[in-house]
Scaffold this motif. Structure first.
Motif, PDB file in Angstrom:
ATOM      1  N   GLY A 194       0.817  -1.204   0.000  1.00  0.00           N
ATOM      2  CA  GLY A 194       0.000   0.000   0.000  1.00  0.00           C
ATOM      3  C   GLY A 194       0.852   1.256   0.000  1.00  0.00           C
ATOM      4  N   SER A 231      -3.462   1.430  -3.672  1.00  0.00           N
ATOM      5  CA  SER A 231      -3.013   1.605  -2.292  1.00  0.00           C
ATOM      6  C   SER A 231      -4.167   1.451  -1.314  1.00  0.00           C
ATOM      7  N   GLU A 232      -5.301   2.048  -1.646  1.00  0.00           N
ATOM      8  CA  GLU A 232      -6.461   1.959  -0.750  1.00  0.00           C
ATOM      9  C   GLU A 232      -6.909   0.509  -0.577  1.00  0.00           C
ATOM     10  N   CYS A 252      -4.326  -1.252   1.714  1.00  0.00           N
ATOM     11  CA  CYS A 252      -4.453  -0.798   3.097  1.00  0.00           C
ATOM     12  C   CYS A 252      -5.699  -1.382   3.760  1.00  0.00           C
ATOM     13  N   THR A 253      -6.775  -1.466   3.013  1.00  0.00           N
ATOM     14  CA  THR A 253      -8.002  -2.061   3.552  1.00  0.00           C
ATOM     15  C   THR A 253      -7.778  -3.530   3.889  1.00  0.00           C
ATOM     16  N   LEU A 311      -3.054   4.504   4.896  1.00  0.00           N
ATOM     17  CA  LEU A 311      -4.286   4.896   4.200  1.00  0.00           C
ATOM     18  C   LEU A 311      -4.461   6.419   4.244  1.00  0.00           C
ATOM     19  N   ASN A 363      -2.091   7.937   1.847  1.00  0.00           N
ATOM     20  CA  ASN A 363      -2.606   7.778   0.491  1.00  0.00           C
ATOM     21  C   ASN A 363      -3.668   8.832   0.177  1.00  0.00           C
ATOM     22  N   LEU A 364      -4.589   9.027   1.102  1.00  0.00           N
ATOM     23  CA  LEU A 364      -5.660  10.002   0.884  1.00  0.00           C
ATOM     24  C   LEU A 364      -5.090  11.413   0.755  1.00  0.00           C
ATOM     25  N   CYS A 372      -9.408   9.840   8.782  1.00  0.00           N
ATOM     26  CA  CYS A 372      -8.876   8.485   8.900  1.00  0.00           C
ATOM     27  C   CYS A 372      -7.835   8.417  10.017  1.00  0.00           C
TER      28      CYS A 372
END
Length: 446
Positions: free
Chosen positions: A200, A212-213, A216-217, A239, A242-243, A255
């Protein structure tokens, strides 16, 4: 007598029982894998006669080196944990237990309630419940592979190491499809979650935010299944990271904030606060919240007595103080707190310059360059010189954070486009950003 492994059986089936025959196929597989994974190091791998004899004879205390394992798996299509495990021709000890148990039932007449207390049945069932397709050597291999990827990341980068991380994840998933006792299964979940977390992070660096999302999930789901708070919080931090680079600043803050609320005194909350919350809040212009997040991160750093050094960007260890301050600098740049940027950057300058991370040196230069343009009296020559240094430090291994900040610096220098230094930086930026990897990041950003 040599131990009969699955590898030995497969080589016998393929008539690769001499060093010469095996080495030729091994080198071909290494060359193919080097091309597929874009990892040219693999193309030079060879097997010595002594190595072949040890592999073929099953004379191993630990698994081969990670790169050799990758080639063996590509050549033979089986995980190394299976290749070097003992193979039986339908006559394993387990088979003998089951056969004996069957004979016992046949000769004992109709079953009774006392059959549940048959010693042989009890032992057989216990062996079934504790059977595992992953021994301690395999677990150690997965652990050392992940550590190796993290330790080499800032030298080799995502394009070289991503294939190895994918293979670690795939091996962990393959093993989880089999049977293990709880202790081993927990470790495999942890390794799978860690591999997904690393992937990720790498996906952010290459500008693939949707991928990546997803990674990470997966990492969060796996780590929560076994109650692994460390990996869970690290995945949440990634995460949020990434955002942030996807431009979703409110979501990045939310997050990270949710993760901090779950474990406000945990060492991983340092990263969540300064890399997740403070930088995103800086983009939204919330000065008070930025200062609160940075202050909380520094207090946690004191509480956990973290190192003063610049820790690796991808390390699972708590953020070092220099890494925390480098992220604080980025937050202050967004708020145009020029004096604070220059003070913090000077404070960590020696640690950053002596680190092994060319990316960190590049990013700090870009932040300082931006701050120099934000001053009441902009220092254009110095700012553009730092920008050119940042591009050269990153060289042919661009990552999305360097791309975005160098692009933003180029835009911010627009009012002085006729200045020679700005023109020189623009030329260098256009040349640097014409690399295929940087072009892909530009496309993702748009």
């Amino acid at each position: 007598m040599p131990r009969t492994t699955l590898l030995r059986q497969l080589l016998q089936q393929r008539h690769l029982t001499t060093h010469e025959a095996f080495a030729a196929q091994y080198e071909r597989a290494a060359a193919r894998l080097a091309e597929l994974d874009r990892d040219p190091r693999l193309a030079s791998l060879q097997v010595s006669p002594r190595q072949f004899d040890r592999w073929y004879g099953g004379e191993l205390l630990t698994l081969p080196r990670p790169d050799a394992c990758r080639v063996l798996e590509h050549l033979l299509g089986r995980p190394v944990s299976e290749l070097f495990s003992t193979a039986y021709d339908g006559d394993s000890e387990q088979d003998r237990y089951e056969e004996a148990s069957t004979r016992q039932q046949v000769t004992s007449g109709p079953p009774t309630c006392e059959d549940d207390e048959n010693p042989l049945n009890i032992v057989t069932r216990a062996r079934q419940l504790t059977a595992s397709n992953a021994d301690d050597a395999t677990l150690a291999f997965l652990d050392s592979s992940l550590e190796g990827i993290a330790s080499r990341y800032e030298q080799d980068g995502p394009y070289v190491l991503r294939p190895q991380a994918r293979q670690v994840r795939q091996l962990a998933h393959t093993l989880l499809d089999g049977r293990q006792p709880p202790r081993v299964r927990r470790e495999l979940f942890r390794f799978a979650a860690s591999a997904s977390s690393l992937l990720g992070y790498m996906a952010v660096n290459t500008g693939d935010f949707a991928l990546s999302e997803a990674y990470c999930t997966e990492a969060r789901d796996l780590s929560r299944e076994i109650g692994d708070l460390d990996t869970d919080l690290w995945a949440c931090g990634t995460l949020s990271f990434n955002l942030y680079y996807a431009g979703r600043y409110d979501e990045a803050d939310a997050c990270a904030a949710a993760a901090v609320e779950r474990a406000p005194r945990h060492a991983q909350s340092i990263r969540l606060l300064v890399n997740g919350r403070a930088r995103a809040l800086g983009k939204t212009g919330d000065r008070r919240a930025v200062e609160q997040a940075i202050g909380q991160a520094l207090r946690l750093s004191d509480l956990h007595e973290v190192t003063a050094q610049l820790t690796s960007c991808i390390s699972f260890e708590p953020y070092g103080r220099a890494r925390t301050l480098a992220n604080a600098v980025t937050s202050h740049v967004a708020l145009r707190n020029t004096a604070q940027v220059l003070r913090d950057a000077e404070h960590i300058d020696d640690l950053v310059e002596h680190s092994t991370s060319s990316w960190s040196r590049s990013l700090v230069r870009l932040d300082v360059a931006t701050a120099l343009l934000q001053q009441r009296t902009p220092d254009i020559d110095h700012a553009m010189a730092l920008g050119r240094e940042a591009l050269r430090l990153c060289g042919d291994t661009p990552i999305s954070s360097v791309y975005q900040r160098s692009r933003d610096l180029h835009k911010q220098a627009g009012p002085w486009r006729d200045h020679p230094a700005v023109g020189d930086y623009g030329d260098e930026f256009r040349n640097w950003s014409s690399q295929p990897a940087a072009l892909a990041m530009a496309s993702s950003a748009s």
